[in-house]
Write an enzyme that holds these catalytic residues in place. Structure first.
Site, short mmCIF file in Angstrom:
data_model
loop_
_atom_site.label_atom_id
_atom_site.label_comp_id
_atom_site.label_asym_id
_atom_site.label_seq_id
_atom_site.Cartn_x
_atom_site.Cartn_y
_atom_site.Cartn_z
N CYS A 2 -3.08 1.42 -4.44
CA CYS A 2 -2.90 1.44 -6.31
C CYS A 2 -3.52 2.30 -6.63
CB CYS A 2 -2.65 0.48 -6.38
SG CYS A 2 -1.86 -0.85 -6.15
N ARG A 27 -3.39 8.77 -1.79
CA ARG A 27 -3.65 7.46 -1.16
C ARG A 27 -1.79 6.13 -1.49
NH1 ARG A 27 -8.23 4.36 -3.63
NH2 ARG A 27 -7.36 1.86 -3.73
N TRP A 74 1.28 0.33 -5.45
CA TRP A 74 2.09 0.19 -4.05
C TRP A 74 2.19 -1.39 -3.73
CZ3 TRP A 74 0.39 -2.28 0.83
CH2 TRP A 74 0.39 -1.58 2.19
N ASN A 100 -6.02 -3.35 -9.92
CA ASN A 100 -6.06 -3.05 -8.26
C ASN A 100 -5.88 -4.71 -7.52
OD1 ASN A 100 -4.53 -0.15 -8.45
ND2 ASN A 100 -6.60 0.60 -8.34
N GLY A 101 -5.65 -4.91 -6.23
CA GLY A 101 -5.88 -6.58 -5.27
C GLY A 101 -4.48 -7.20 -6.16
N GLU A 486 -6.11 7.74 20.23
CA GLU A 486 -6.28 8.24 18.70
C GLU A 486 -5.27 9.67 18.31
OE1 GLU A 486 -7.80 8.27 15.59
OE2 GLU A 486 -7.06 10.35 14.91
N LYS A 490 -1.89 8.89 15.43
CA LYS A 490 -1.35 10.06 14.66
C LYS A 490 -0.37 10.73 14.57
CE LYS A 490 -4.66 10.69 12.36
NZ LYS A 490 -5.73 9.77 12.88
N GLU A 493 1.89 7.87 13.85
CA GLU A 493 2.06 7.20 11.77
C GLU A 493 2.39 8.43 10.89
OE1 GLU A 493 -2.06 6.60 9.76
OE2 GLU A 493 -2.77 8.59 11.11
N HIS A 509 -0.58 -0.83 36.70
CA HIS A 509 -0.77 -2.73 36.48
C HIS A 509 0.89 -2.79 35.13
CE1 HIS A 509 -4.57 -3.40 38.37
NE2 HIS A 509 -4.80 -2.24 37.55
N LYS A 608 -4.49 5.92 1.89
CA LYS A 608 -5.96 6.23 2.18
C LYS A 608 -6.18 5.11 2.28
CE LYS A 608 -7.45 10.01 3.80
NZ LYS A 608 -7.49 10.30 4.93
C1 AGP Z 1 -5.73 6.97 9.69
O1 AGP Z 1 -5.06 8.04 9.88
C2 AGP Z 1 -4.90 5.87 9.37
N1 AGP Z 1 -4.40 5.82 7.60
C3 AGP Z 1 -5.62 4.17 9.37
O2 AGP Z 1 -5.69 4.19 10.98
C4 AGP Z 1 -7.13 4.34 8.94
O3 AGP Z 1 -8.02 4.87 9.98
C5 AGP Z 1 -7.91 3.24 8.47
O4 AGP Z 1 -6.70 2.45 7.86
C6 AGP Z 1 -9.13 3.13 8.77
O5 AGP Z 1 -9.43 3.52 7.29
P1 AGP Z 1 -11.26 3.56 6.67
O6 AGP Z 1 -11.02 4.72 7.32
O7 AGP Z 1 -10.29 4.11 4.71
O8 AGP Z 1 -11.86 2.81 7.02
#
Ligand code: AGP
Length: 613
Positions: A2, A27, A74, A100-101, A486, A490, A493, A509, A608
C-alpha cells in the site's frame, strides 16, 4: 504494498494526492482512494482497480479542499473493491484513516466494537482503527491522544494517517513497527505526508522520517514529532538528493527497461568516491572500521530476501575468497525464526533495496538481540534498514520503480566486492599487489555492462524464439550459480513462465529427468573457474534433446560449435563476472514479458516493498 499520500497547505489537495499516488504505483495495488476536508465536511472518492479509475471518478464528481489523504491499497483483508478501498470513514463521518500494515487482532476488536453498537461498512482490518479513534475522541481525548490510545489497542505493525473535521487544521501520522515508512515532506506554508519519498519529491527535498513508535502532528506551518506518550522528540530534517526526473520513464517503454539501461551510470556512481584507483584502495568510511574491529569479526551472516538474497550469495564467495572471513547466507524469513548462532563477533549484513522488507528487518532485529553488529546495503534513503544499522552502504542507484529489481541487484554486487576488498585489506588477508589488481579490475565494469546493453537486439531475437516456452531450467556453478537463480526469478516474476534454477552439478541427482524438447536450458558458462564443468553440463542437456541457450564469453568457439543460441558477454575478471552475466538475463526476461504483452513494471501479485510477513 500500500501507498499513502497526505497534504495540508494552501493548494488544492486533490491533484497533489493523485499525483503522489501515481508515483507510488510501482509498489503494486488493486484499489485507490482519497479523502479531502471541504468546508467542514470530509468527502471521499474510492474505486477498485488502477488509479485511472479513481481519476475518472474525481473528474466526474470533483472534490476540492486544502487538506487531504490518499491511499493505494493492496488487498489483505477483504476483496479489492470500492467498499474495502481506503480511506475509511468512522460512523459519524468526522474521522477518516488510511493505513499500511495488518491489524493482527482485528477480529477481536471488531467483535468488541460491534458489541458496543458499531456498524462496519467494509471487510477490512483498517476500519477498526477509525472506529477506535472515534470512540476515544468521544470519550474526551483530542485527535492526537485518540490516535495514541488507538495504537495501543492494535497488534502488528502499522503506518497510519488520520484526519478529522473536528480538528480541521491538522493531520496526524504515526508509525509502529515495520509496515512501511512514514515520511513528512517539509514545505513553505504546506507540508506533505507519504509512505515513500517518490510521492513528495516533486514538492520538497526536505523530509523527516518517523521511527517506529513515533507520531507527527502536521499542520500547514509546523511538524511536531512525539513518542507514543506525546513527549516531543527532536528530529533532524534530511536533505534528499534524488532527482524526481530520474523517476520518469523517459524514452523507454517500461521502467524496468530504463532501469536495466541505467546500470552503466548506477555502477559508475557505486564506485565514485569509494575507490582510489591510483592507490588501489577502497574506502567505506560509512562502516567506521579500523584494522582491530575488522579483525574481531569471526563470521558474517548475510540476510535478505529474493533478489537481494541472490546478491548475498555472490557476496559470500567474494568475502570468503578475498577477505577470508566465513560467510553464511540466510533467507531473512527463515533466519528470523532460526534461533541462529550469533554473538558479538558476528556481523549480520542485511541487503534490501527498499530497506523496509518486514522479514529482513525482523532478521536484523534477531541479530541485534543476540549481540551482533548490524550492517546493511540499502537503496531507499532514510528507510528502516538504513537507520537501524550500525553501518550502511548506500546503493547509489536512485529510485527503482520496476517491481523486478535490476539496477538494485547489480549495485550491491559491486558493494559486496568493495566490502570484501576493504575487509581483506584491513585484516591483512590480501597483499598489496593483489589488492591493487583487484581494484583495477573494477575500472572496466561499467563499460563492460555498457557493451552488454549494446547487444540488446541479439537478446530480443532470442526472446522472440523462446517466448512461447512454458518452462525453463537455469544452470550455473560457483560464482555464477546465484546468477542462475536470479535469471530464473526475473523470468518467472514478470513473464509468469515457470523457471527453475539449479547448481549445474545437481542435475544428475534428479532434475536432468526433466530435460526434453520442451525444456530449454539457460546455461551460464562464462570464462570462470567452473567453465569446463558447465561445458560438460551443456553437452549432457543437448544429448537429451534440450535446447540450450548459453551465456558465453566473446570468442568462445567451443560453445559456438555446441549451440546456435548464445548470449555473448565480454571477457571479465571472474570475481566480477556476475555483474556482467546478469545483464543479458535481465534483458531476456524483459523482452519475453514485453513480447507477451504483460505488465512488466507491476507484475501480478507482487509488490515493490514487501512490508508484511
Ligand atoms: C526482485 O525482483 C523481487 N521483486 C523481490 O525478490 C525482492 O528482491 C525481495 O522482495 C526483497 O526486496 P528488498 O530488496 O526490498 O528487501
Amino acid at each position: 504494498m500500500c501507498g499513502i499520500v497526505g497534504y495540508i497547505g494552501e493548494r488544492d489537495a486533490t491533484p497533489i494526492i493523485l499525483n503522489g499516488l501515481k508515483r507510488l504505483e510501482y509498489r503494486g495495488y488493486d484499489s485507490a482512494g482519497l479523502a479531502v476536508l471541504n468546508e467542514g465536511n470530509i468527502e471521499i472518492r474510492r474505486d477498485a482497480g488502477k488509479l485511472n479509475h479513481l481519476e475518472a471518478l474525481v473528474r466526474n464528481t470533483p472534490i476540492h479542499g486544502q487538506i487531504g489523504i490518499g491511499h493505494t491499497r493492496w488487498a489483505t483483508h477483504g476483496e479489492p473493491n470500492e467498499r474495502n478501498a481506503h480511506p475509511h470513514l468512522g460512523s459519524t463521518g468526522e474521522f477518516v484513516v488510511v493505513h499500511n500494515g495488518i491489524v493482527e487482532n482485528y477480529l477481536t476488536l471488531r467483535e468488541e466494537l460491534s458489541a458496543e453498537g458499531t456498524r462496519f461498512n467494509s471487510d477490512t482490518d483498517t476500519e477498526t482503527i477509525v472506529h477506535l479513534v472515534e470512540k476515544f475522541y468521544a470519550s474526551g481525548a483530542n485527535l492526537e491522544a485518540a490516535v495514541q490510545q488507538t495504537l495501543k489497542q492494535l497488534k502488528g505493525a502499522h503506518g497510519i494517517v488520520v484526519m478529522s473535521s473536528r480538528e480541521p487544521d491538522k493531520i496526524v501520522a504515526a508509525r509502529v513497527g515495520n509496515a512501511g515508512g512514514v515520511v513528512i515532506g517539509l514545505g513553505e506554508g504546506e507540508n506533505f505526508i507519504a509512505s515513500d519519498l517518490p510521492a513528495i519529491l516533486e514538492h520538497t527535498r526536505r523530509a523527516v522520517f518517523l521511527e517506529s513508535h513515533q507520531m507527527a502532528v502536521v499542520t500547514r506551518d509546523e511538524v511536531r514529532v512525539t513518542d507514543m506518550s506525546g513527549w516531543a522528540v527532536e528530529v533532524k530534517p534530511q536533505n534528499i538528493a534524488w532527482d524526481p526526473v530520474a523517476a520518469e520513464k523517459g524514452v523507454y517503454r517500461h521502467f524496468m527497461q530504463k532501469e536495466i539501461h541505467e546500470q552503466v551510470r548506477s555502477l559508475t556512481d557505486t564506485l565514485a568516491g569509494r575507490v582510489d584507483f591510483d592507490e588501489g584502495r577502497v574506502m567505506l568510511h560509512e562502516l567506521g572500521l579500523d584494522p582491530q574491529s575488522a579483525r574481531e569479526i569471526r563470521k558474517i551472516i548475510i540476510t535478505a530476501c529474493g533478489t537481494a538474497a541472490h546478491a548475498g550469495m555472490v557476496g559470500k564467495i567474494l568475502i570468503e575468497r578475498i577477505a577470508r572471513i566465513p560467510v553464511e547466507v540466510a533467507i531473512a524469513s527463515e533466519f528470523r525464526y532460526a534461533d541462529p548462532l550469533v554473538d558479538e563477533h558476528t556481523v549480520v549484513l542485511a541487503i534490501s533495496q527498499s530497506g523496509e522488507t518486514a522479514d529482513t528487518l525482523a532478521a536484523m532485529e534477531e541479530g541485534r538481540s543476540k549481540g551482533a553488529k548490524l550492517w546493511s546495503i540499502v537503496n531507499a534513503i532514510g528507510s528502516q534498514a538504513m537507520r537501524i544499522a550500525d553501518g550502511c552502504i548506500s546503493m547509489q542507484v536512485g529510485p527503482e520503480i520496476g517491481v523486478a529489481s535490476t539496477k538494485a541487484f547489480t549495485a550491491p554486487l559491486l558493494d559486496l566486492y568493495l566490502l570484501a576488498l576493504h575487509l581483506g585489506d584491513l585484516r591483512g588477508a590480501i597483499d598489496e599487489d593483489r589488492r591493487f589488481s583487484l581494484v583495477q579490475d573494477l575500472m572496466s565494469v561499467p563499460a563492460l555492462v555498457g557493451e552488454c546493453l549494446d547487444r540488446e537486439q541479439a537478446v530480443a531475437a532470442l526472446a522472440r524464439k523462446f517466448k512461447n516456452t512454458r518452462h525453463m531450467l537455469y544452470l550455473g556453478r560457483g560464482i555464477n550459480m546465484p546468477i542462475a537463480y536470479e535469471g530464473a526469478l526475473k523470468l518467472k516474476e514478470i513473464s509468469y513462465i515457470h523457471a527453475e534454477a539449479y547448481p549445474a552439478g545437481e542435475m544428475k541427482h534428479g532434475p536432468i529427468a526433466l530435460i526434453d524438447r520442451s525444456m530449454p536450458v539457460m546455461a551460464l558458462a562464462p570464462n570462470d573457474p567452473w567453465y569446463d564443468k558447465m561445458i560438460s553440463q551443456i553437452e549432457q542437456a543437448l544429448a537429451r534433446g534440450g535446447d540450450v541457450i548459453a551465456i558465453a564469453t566473446d570468442g568462445d568457439e567451443l560453445i559456438a560449435d555446441l549451440t546456435p543460441n548464445i548470449l555473448w558477454v565480454p571477457k571479465t575478471p571472474w570475481l566480477l563476472s556476475p555483474v556482467i552475466t546478469t545483464i543479458p538475463l535481465q534483458m531476456f526476461a524483459y523482452h519475453i514479458a514485453s513480447l507477451l504483452g504483460l505488465d512488466v513494471d507491476q507484475p501480478r501479485n507482487l509488490a515493490k516493498s514487501v512490508t508484511v510477513e
